[in-house]
Design a protein around this motif. Structure first.
Motif, PDB file in Angstrom:
ATOM      1  N   GLU A 229      19.881 -19.780   4.594  1.00  0.00           N
ATOM      2  CA  GLU A 229      20.767 -18.634   3.275  1.00  0.00           C
ATOM      3  C   GLU A 229      20.691 -17.152   3.464  1.00  0.00           C
ATOM      4  OE1 GLU A 229      17.949 -19.441   0.538  1.00  0.00           O
ATOM      5  OE2 GLU A 229      18.000 -22.078   0.309  1.00  0.00           O
ATOM      6  N   ASN A 230      21.197 -17.125   4.690  1.00  0.00           N
ATOM      7  CA  ASN A 230      21.229 -15.728   5.015  1.00  0.00           C
ATOM      8  C   ASN A 230      22.389 -15.803   5.471  1.00  0.00           C
ATOM      9  OD1 ASN A 230      21.266 -13.120   5.931  1.00  0.00           O
ATOM     10  ND2 ASN A 230      19.085 -13.079   6.709  1.00  0.00           N
ATOM     11  N   LYS A 231      23.924 -15.398   4.513  1.00  0.00           N
ATOM     12  CA  LYS A 231      24.871 -15.077   4.909  1.00  0.00           C
ATOM     13  C   LYS A 231      25.217 -14.370   5.903  1.00  0.00           C
ATOM     14  CE  LYS A 231      26.086 -15.873   0.442  1.00  0.00           C
ATOM     15  NZ  LYS A 231      26.573 -15.195  -1.005  1.00  0.00           N
ATOM     16  N   ASP A 232      24.531 -13.683   5.791  1.00  0.00           N
ATOM     17  CA  ASP A 232      25.020 -12.470   7.440  1.00  0.00           C
ATOM     18  C   ASP A 232      24.813 -12.704   8.467  1.00  0.00           C
ATOM     19  OD1 ASP A 232      26.028 -10.844   5.719  1.00  0.00           O
ATOM     20  OD2 ASP A 232      24.097  -9.326   5.126  1.00  0.00           O
ATOM     21  N   PHE A 233      23.371 -13.881   8.832  1.00  0.00           N
ATOM     22  CA  PHE A 233      22.613 -14.325   9.652  1.00  0.00           C
ATOM     23  C   PHE A 233      23.652 -15.130  10.608  1.00  0.00           C
ATOM     24  CE2 PHE A 233      20.476 -18.014  11.484  1.00  0.00           C
ATOM     25  CZ  PHE A 233      20.604 -17.393  12.776  1.00  0.00           C
ATOM     26  N   ILE A 234      23.967 -15.413   9.592  1.00  0.00           N
ATOM     27  CA  ILE A 234      25.714 -17.343   9.943  1.00  0.00           C
ATOM     28  C   ILE A 234      26.685 -16.253  10.415  1.00  0.00           C
ATOM     29  CG2 ILE A 234      27.066 -18.942   8.727  1.00  0.00           C
ATOM     30  CD1 ILE A 234      24.925 -19.254   6.453  1.00  0.00           C
ATOM     31  N   LEU A 250      29.298 -24.142  10.815  1.00  0.00           N
ATOM     32  CA  LEU A 250      29.976 -23.740   9.095  1.00  0.00           C
ATOM     33  C   LEU A 250      30.053 -25.663   9.260  1.00  0.00           C
ATOM     34  CD1 LEU A 250      32.921 -21.929   9.253  1.00  0.00           C
ATOM     35  CD2 LEU A 250      30.999 -21.940   8.027  1.00  0.00           C
ATOM     36  N   ASP A 251      29.865 -26.540  10.006  1.00  0.00           N
ATOM     37  CA  ASP A 251      29.849 -28.446   9.797  1.00  0.00           C
ATOM     38  C   ASP A 251      28.397 -28.766   9.064  1.00  0.00           C
ATOM     39  OD1 ASP A 251      32.213 -28.790  11.693  1.00  0.00           O
ATOM     40  OD2 ASP A 251      31.503 -28.779  13.361  1.00  0.00           O
ATOM     41  N   LEU A 257      27.988 -21.770   0.390  1.00  0.00           N
ATOM     42  CA  LEU A 257      28.171 -21.206   0.917  1.00  0.00           C
ATOM     43  C   LEU A 257      30.047 -21.016   1.866  1.00  0.00           C
ATOM     44  CD1 LEU A 257      24.364 -21.083   2.594  1.00  0.00           C
ATOM     45  CD2 LEU A 257      25.626 -19.429   0.537  1.00  0.00           C
ATOM     46  N   LYS A 258      29.872 -22.492   2.578  1.00  0.00           N
ATOM     47  CA  LYS A 258      30.886 -22.235   3.412  1.00  0.00           C
ATOM     48  C   LYS A 258      32.067 -21.371   2.879  1.00  0.00           C
ATOM     49  CE  LYS A 258      31.256 -26.212   4.987  1.00  0.00           C
ATOM     50  NZ  LYS A 258      31.779 -27.746   5.039  1.00  0.00           N
ATOM     51  N   GLU A 259      32.984 -21.612   1.716  1.00  0.00           N
ATOM     52  CA  GLU A 259      33.809 -21.014   2.032  1.00  0.00           C
ATOM     53  C   GLU A 259      33.335 -19.832   1.525  1.00  0.00           C
ATOM     54  OE1 GLU A 259      37.608 -20.957  -1.980  1.00  0.00           O
ATOM     55  OE2 GLU A 259      35.521 -22.125  -2.455  1.00  0.00           O
ATOM     56  N   GLU A 260      32.544 -18.835   1.000  1.00  0.00           N
ATOM     57  CA  GLU A 260      32.842 -17.480   1.096  1.00  0.00           C
ATOM     58  C   GLU A 260      32.368 -17.051   2.955  1.00  0.00           C
ATOM     59  OE1 GLU A 260      28.977 -14.139  -0.337  1.00  0.00           O
ATOM     60  OE2 GLU A 260      28.523 -16.377  -1.413  1.00  0.00           O
ATOM     61  N   ILE A 261      31.082 -18.047   2.820  1.00  0.00           N
ATOM     62  CA  ILE A 261      31.340 -17.089   4.807  1.00  0.00           C
ATOM     63  C   ILE A 261      32.695 -17.395   5.007  1.00  0.00           C
ATOM     64  CG2 ILE A 261      30.539 -18.436   6.408  1.00  0.00           C
ATOM     65  CD1 ILE A 261      27.422 -19.025   5.618  1.00  0.00           C
ATOM     66  N   ILE A 262      33.000 -18.204   5.229  1.00  0.00           N
ATOM     67  CA  ILE A 262      34.930 -18.186   6.127  1.00  0.00           C
ATOM     68  C   ILE A 262      35.550 -17.755   5.677  1.00  0.00           C
ATOM     69  CG2 ILE A 262      36.614 -19.519   6.463  1.00  0.00           C
ATOM     70  CD1 ILE A 262      35.475 -22.141   5.957  1.00  0.00           C
ATOM     71  N   GLY A 288      37.104 -25.509   9.126  1.00  0.00           N
ATOM     72  CA  GLY A 288      37.106 -24.312   7.931  1.00  0.00           C
ATOM     73  C   GLY A 288      36.335 -25.239   6.627  1.00  0.00           C
ATOM     74  N   LEU A 289      36.924 -25.442   5.598  1.00  0.00           N
ATOM     75  CA  LEU A 289      36.661 -26.123   4.516  1.00  0.00           C
ATOM     76  C   LEU A 289      37.193 -28.129   5.580  1.00  0.00           C
ATOM     77  CD1 LEU A 289      38.118 -24.303   1.947  1.00  0.00           C
ATOM     78  CD2 LEU A 289      35.540 -24.546   2.522  1.00  0.00           C
ATOM     79  N   GLU A 290      36.403 -28.682   4.766  1.00  0.00           N
ATOM     80  CA  GLU A 290      36.691 -29.921   4.629  1.00  0.00           C
ATOM     81  C   GLU A 290      37.857 -30.227   4.886  1.00  0.00           C
ATOM     82  OE1 GLU A 290      31.936 -31.577   2.713  1.00  0.00           O
ATOM     83  OE2 GLU A 290      34.300 -32.349   2.017  1.00  0.00           O
TER      84      GLU A 290
END
Length: 321
Positions: A229-234, A250-251, A257-262, A288-290
């Protein structure tokens, strides 16, 4: 103490070898008593006379029952190959007391490790560095890997990884036995699929978690919750290896979390493009997103010319290489 009462004396000797320490010289120089000591309490050979410590039959009787009794043998007998071989067959720890030349004897080492893997601690460095020999031993006696690692903390991680790789021990033993973080890191770089099997203490390490996911995005599923759940780590993982993009993580991350990180990643890409600081190469597997299946579509969605960006990256890579 009635030294003439041998029955009573031997009963005490069986439980406490130190009774010989204060015994008269006549007792400590008595060959019959020395032979009995070798049979009932070989540790007592420490206190018999120097003459009897050089008696081959006495020492052989002692080491047959307790290999490390080789410690009490004369220097001449410690250099006797037959005696040393018999001692390590009884207990590999006996190698500690052999002369250096015999510590390098492969047959003696083989027998010592077979009886007690602690023998690894007393193998000379030149033999520890003999990869073919060590791999041969560990391939046959897999249960001894832990002792080998424990006994060779000063060997290079690269050397140990080569041993692990070629002895076929990785899957069965290593993930549970490695006690060295740098060695674990090297192993994960070579075999990222073992990450799911390593102990929890290592999963508290940022660098180990980062390396595991960089090498294989699937390892994201085995991360502790605080890392998943750590966005900076991802994001750190996505821009791994001096800036190259790894998007397959991202898969596996949750949709929320995916959209925010992308969006954050695209913001970084956009800034780099505008500043012409193209410090990364593109990984074509970036997802990217699905509903968006490729990095090209994501970039075009944000008005970034994919081909121009890719061409610039290739040109930059040529310059730095």
């Amino acid at each position: 103490m009635d030294w003439d009462n041998k029955k009573n004396f031997f009963q005490i000797l069986r439980e406490n070898e130190k009774i010989l320490e204060t015994a008269p010289i006549s007792i400590r120089n008595d060959r019959e008593i020395a032979l009995m000591t070798a049979k009932i309490n070989p540790k007592g050979l420490k206190y018999i006379s120097k003459k009897l410590q050089d008696d081959e039959e006495v020492i052989m009787e002692g080491i047959r029952r307790y290999g490390p009794a080789l410690e009490f043998a004369s220097e001449r007998l410690k250099a006797n190959r037959d005696i040393v071989l018999r001692a390590v067959q009884s207990d590999g720890e006996a190698l500690k007391y052999a002369i250096l030349e015999l510590k390098s004897d492969k047959e003696i080492i083989w027998n010592g490790i077979l009886s007690n893997s602690i023998c690894f601690r007393y193998i000379p460095k030149n033999m520890q560095l003999d990869k073919e020999f060590i791999i041969e031993i560990l391939s046959k006696y897999r249960v001894h890997m832990e002792e080998y690692l424990k006994s060779n903390k000063k060997l290079s991680n690269k050397h140990l990884v080569d041993i692990i790789k070629n002895s076929g021990l990785l899957k069965n033993v290593v993930p549970h036995k490695i006690r060295n973080e740098q060695l674990m890191l090297e192993v994960i770089k070579t075999y990222p699929y073992i990450y799911g099997e390593i102990g929890q203490p290592y999963k508290r390490s940022y660098i180990i978690n980062k390396t595991a996911v960089e090498e294989d995005g699937f390892n994201y599923l085995f991360l502790p919750k605080e890392y998943r759940e750590n966005k900076d780590f991802i994001i750190d993982v996505i821009f791994h290896n001096k800036g190259s993009i790894r998007g397959d993580i991202l898969d596996y991350i949750p949709v929320n979390l995916k959209e925010e990180i992308i969006n954050k990643v695209l913001g970084i890409i956009d800034r780099i493009v505008k500043e012409k600081k193209l410090l990364f190469s593109l990984n074509k597997n970036f997802k990217g997103l699905e509903e968006i299946q490729s990095l090209k579509n994501i970039l075009e969605l944000y008005g970034i010319n994919y081909k121009e960006l890719l061409d610039n990256c290739l040109v930059f890579n040529k310059k730095i290489n």
